[in-house]
Structure formats: C-alpha cells, structure tokens
Write an enzyme that holds these catalytic residues in place. Structure first.
Site, PDB file in Angstrom:
ATOM      1  N   GLU A  53      -6.969   5.082   7.767  1.00 20.13           N
ATOM      2  CA  GLU A  53      -6.647   6.490   7.466  1.00 20.13           C
ATOM      3  C   GLU A  53      -7.833   7.179   6.804  1.00 20.13           C
ATOM      4  OE1 GLU A  53      -3.042   5.561   5.410  1.00 20.13           O
ATOM      5  OE2 GLU A  53      -2.044   5.123   7.308  1.00 20.13           O
ATOM      6  N   ASN A  99       0.873  -1.182   0.000  1.00 25.42           N
ATOM      7  CA  ASN A  99       0.000   0.000   0.000  1.00 25.42           C
ATOM      8  C   ASN A  99       0.907   1.228   0.000  1.00 25.42           C
ATOM      9  OD1 ASN A  99      -1.802   2.045   0.414  1.00 25.42           O
ATOM     10  ND2 ASN A  99      -2.501   1.364   2.431  1.00 25.42           N
ATOM     11  N   TRP A 100       1.006   1.844  -1.159  1.00 25.67           N
ATOM     12  CA  TRP A 100       1.923   2.989  -1.293  1.00 25.67           C
ATOM     13  C   TRP A 100       1.309   4.299  -0.804  1.00 25.67           C
ATOM     14  CZ3 TRP A 100       4.143   1.870  -6.916  1.00 25.67           C
ATOM     15  CH2 TRP A 100       5.014   0.775  -6.836  1.00 25.67           C
ATOM     16  N   LYS A 101       0.062   4.239  -0.389  1.00 28.03           N
ATOM     17  CA  LYS A 101      -0.623   5.424   0.155  1.00 28.03           C
ATOM     18  C   LYS A 101      -0.429   6.632  -0.767  1.00 28.03           C
ATOM     19  CE  LYS A 101      -0.311   3.314   4.658  1.00 28.03           C
ATOM     20  NZ  LYS A 101      -0.243   3.403   6.096  1.00 28.03           N
ATOM     21  N   GLY A 141       2.891  -0.996   4.371  1.00 25.78           N
ATOM     22  CA  GLY A 141       2.927   0.422   4.023  1.00 25.78           C
ATOM     23  C   GLY A 141       4.365   0.871   3.794  1.00 25.78           C
ATOM     24  N   GLY A 142       4.958   1.495   4.814  1.00 25.04           N
ATOM     25  CA  GLY A 142       6.291   2.103   4.686  1.00 25.04           C
ATOM     26  C   GLY A 142       7.348   1.196   4.058  1.00 25.04           C
ATOM     27  N   SER A 144       3.191  -1.786  10.355  1.00 25.77           N
ATOM     28  CA  SER A 144       4.638  -1.797  10.613  1.00 25.77           C
ATOM     29  C   SER A 144       5.314  -3.142  10.318  1.00 25.77           C
ATOM     30  CB  SER A 144       4.921  -1.351  12.050  1.00 25.77           C
ATOM     31  OG  SER A 144       4.567   0.010  12.206  1.00 25.77           O
ATOM     32  N   HIS A 181      -9.710   1.661   4.752  1.00 23.95           N
ATOM     33  CA  HIS A 181      -8.454   1.814   5.494  1.00 23.95           C
ATOM     34  C   HIS A 181      -8.672   2.774   6.654  1.00 23.95           C
ATOM     35  CE1 HIS A 181      -4.311   2.703   6.497  1.00 23.95           C
ATOM     36  NE2 HIS A 181      -3.971   1.625   5.812  1.00 23.95           N
ATOM     37  N   GLU A 200      -5.565  -4.546  10.799  1.00 27.02           N
ATOM     38  CA  GLU A 200      -4.556  -3.499  10.971  1.00 27.02           C
ATOM     39  C   GLU A 200      -4.839  -2.724  12.264  1.00 27.02           C
ATOM     40  OE1 GLU A 200      -2.566  -2.354   7.001  1.00 27.02           O
ATOM     41  OE2 GLU A 200      -4.323  -1.095   7.198  1.00 27.02           O
ATOM     42  N   GLY A 260       2.457   2.736  10.842  1.00 25.53           N
ATOM     43  CA  GLY A 260       3.448   3.792  10.634  1.00 25.53           C
ATOM     44  C   GLY A 260       4.339   4.087  11.833  1.00 25.53           C
TER      45      GLY A 260
END
Ligand code: 13P
Length: 270
Positions: A105, A16-18, A242-243, A221, A103, A175, A181
């Site tokens: 976010e 997930n590159w957001k 993600g990151g 994470s 999600h 999640e 993050g």
C-alpha cells in the site's frame, strides 16, 4: 518468548491494523486481543502493529504481556529535518520491537521504491528493530509469468547490504498484492511455492546459520477459516493479518490454530 531450539519451530501472528482505528479504539482492541492470546507463548510470537499515533497507548497496554509491539513504517535517517517522518529511535522509545517496511500500500499510494525500502531496512536493522519486509507481485505480474522474478528482485533489493549480526532477526512477508483486502487468499500451496523462492534467495544472501534468522510469513486475506491450510506448510512461518486482525474472535482463532500447530510439532520433537 522462549527461544526454541534447533528442531523446534517458532511461528508469528502479526496484526497490521493499517489506518483503520482511532487511538481509543486501538487501545480497546489491544486489551481485548491480549486477554485472548494471554497463554499462547511457547513458540508463538504475536505482534500488534497499530498506527504511529496509537503506538504509545497500545505499547502501554501490551507491556508485560506476551504480545510484542510493531510499527507500520519508519524513516531511513536517524534524525533531522524530515517533516512528518518518524525515526527508529522514537519507535523503540515507544516500545516497538518490529517494524513493517515496504508494504504494497505504501509502494502503491506513496511511491515507495525498492531503494527507499532498502534504506529503511538498513536503518531498522542498525537500530535493532526487526523489519517485516513486504514483497509480492501484482495481478498483472502474475498473469505475465513474472511472479518469481518480481519477488526475488524485491527481496534482493530490500536486503542489499543488510547484515544480520548477533541475534538480529528479519521477517519477509510474502503478500500477493492482488489478494490483499479481497477476502480471497491464495491457496496455501501456491503461497508455499513463493516462500520457497524467497528461501532460496535468502540462502544466497546470508550464510547458514544466519539465514535461519530470516523468517518468511504470508499475508493477504488470512482469516479464521483459511488459517488451518496455511499452518500445514513448514515453509510458511506465520501470517501477517489485516482485516481479520480487527476482529478479536477472528484474530484469536488465527493465533490459537497457529499455536496449536507449533505445540503439536514441538512436542513431537522433544
Ligand atoms: P488483509 O488481511 O486485509 O488482506 O491485509 C493483508 C495485509 O496487507 C497485511 O499487511
């Protein structure tokens, strides 16, 4: 990808590159990650979810490869006067097979509710996209002992009226909101506990063997150092990253550790 038989397992590694990359950066990263993940197909599905604007270029980059394309959201109506929204048909036109829905976010920053998420999941399924439905508790909900109840409520609400027909699949991503993050994932054993709660809920919602087409993955994470812990648990059918998915070497190790676990398991079942 090959479809594993009854006792063979299948695992997902989803990036997930957001909203982290430009279109050009997305294309470059897709090509880097494809080059690394090239051989890992049997029982492993690698999915890249760039932003809407990068879907076309990344879609072209992954076409013909073993990686699949996913979007980060969709709108619940098929078409119409919905300024700024993107339809399932458009995502499919660009080559997307998967779509992230709900999600945390989006729940947090855009006010997405369980009802909106349910409508999006219904539209995704109706359109033949595989939804990746995100659920998870906040720190406060965990602190006050509501974790299982929150996760169960979110799963039930998101899947209200959803039917999995034919070979349609569905993914639930557990999640925990408070670790996203942070660089500090939850203990894999702790994650597996929530996965069991979700599995029980899915068994209640879908008859067997349909429930087996709903897979549960973990996000929050995940990185190259903690992935070994997650692949040990049979309840954890993959990861949403993600990151670490923005760094090709990190992502490659996550994919390759997951793939090796699949191969090891599947060879023992042949
Ligand atoms: P991080 O891996 O950066 O914690 O993000 C997880 C996530 O939100 C994936 O959807």
């Amino acid at each position: 990808m090959k479809n594993p038989g009854r006792n063979l397992i299948k695992r997902y590694v989803i990036a997930n590159w957001k909203m982290q990359l430009s279109v050009a950066e997305s294309e470059t990263l897709a090509l880097d990650e494809l080059a690394s993940c090239g051989e890992m197909n049997e029982g492993l599905e690698v999915v890249i979810c760039p932003s809407f604007t990068a879907l076309e270029r990344v879609g072209k980059a992954v076409k013909g490869s073993l990686c699949a394309l996913g979007a980060q959201d969709l709108f619940w109506e098929a078409k119409g006067q919905y300024t700024g929204e993107v339809s399932a048909a458009t995502l499919k036109e660009l080559g997307a097979k998967y779509v992230i829905v709900g999600h945390s976010e989006r729940r947090q920053h855009l006010g997405e509710t369980d009802l909106m998420i349910n409508k999006k999941v219904l539209q995704a399924v109706k359109s033949g996209l595989v939804p990746i439905v995100c659920v998870g508790e906040t720190k406060e909900e965990r602190r006050t002992g509501k974790r299982d109840a929150v996760v169960e409520r979110q799963v039930r609400a998101a899947l209200q009226g959803v039917k999995l027909v034919g070979s349609q699949e569905l993914l639930i991503a557990y999640e925990p909101v408070w670790v996203i993050g942070t660089g500090q994932a939850v203990d894999p054993e702790d994650a597996a506990r929530s996965h069991m709660v979700i599995r029980e809920t899915l068994r209640d919602l879908f008859p067997e063997p349909v429930a087996q087409r709903a897979h549960i993955i973990y996000g929050g994470s995940v990185d190259s150092k903690n992935i070994d812990g997650f692949v040990r648990f049979p309840e954890i059918e993959g990861v949403l990253v993600g990151g670490a998915s923005l760094k090709p070497r990190e992502f490659l190790r996550i994919a390759s550790v997951t793939w090796q676990a699949v191969i090891k398991h599947n060879i023992s079942k042949r």
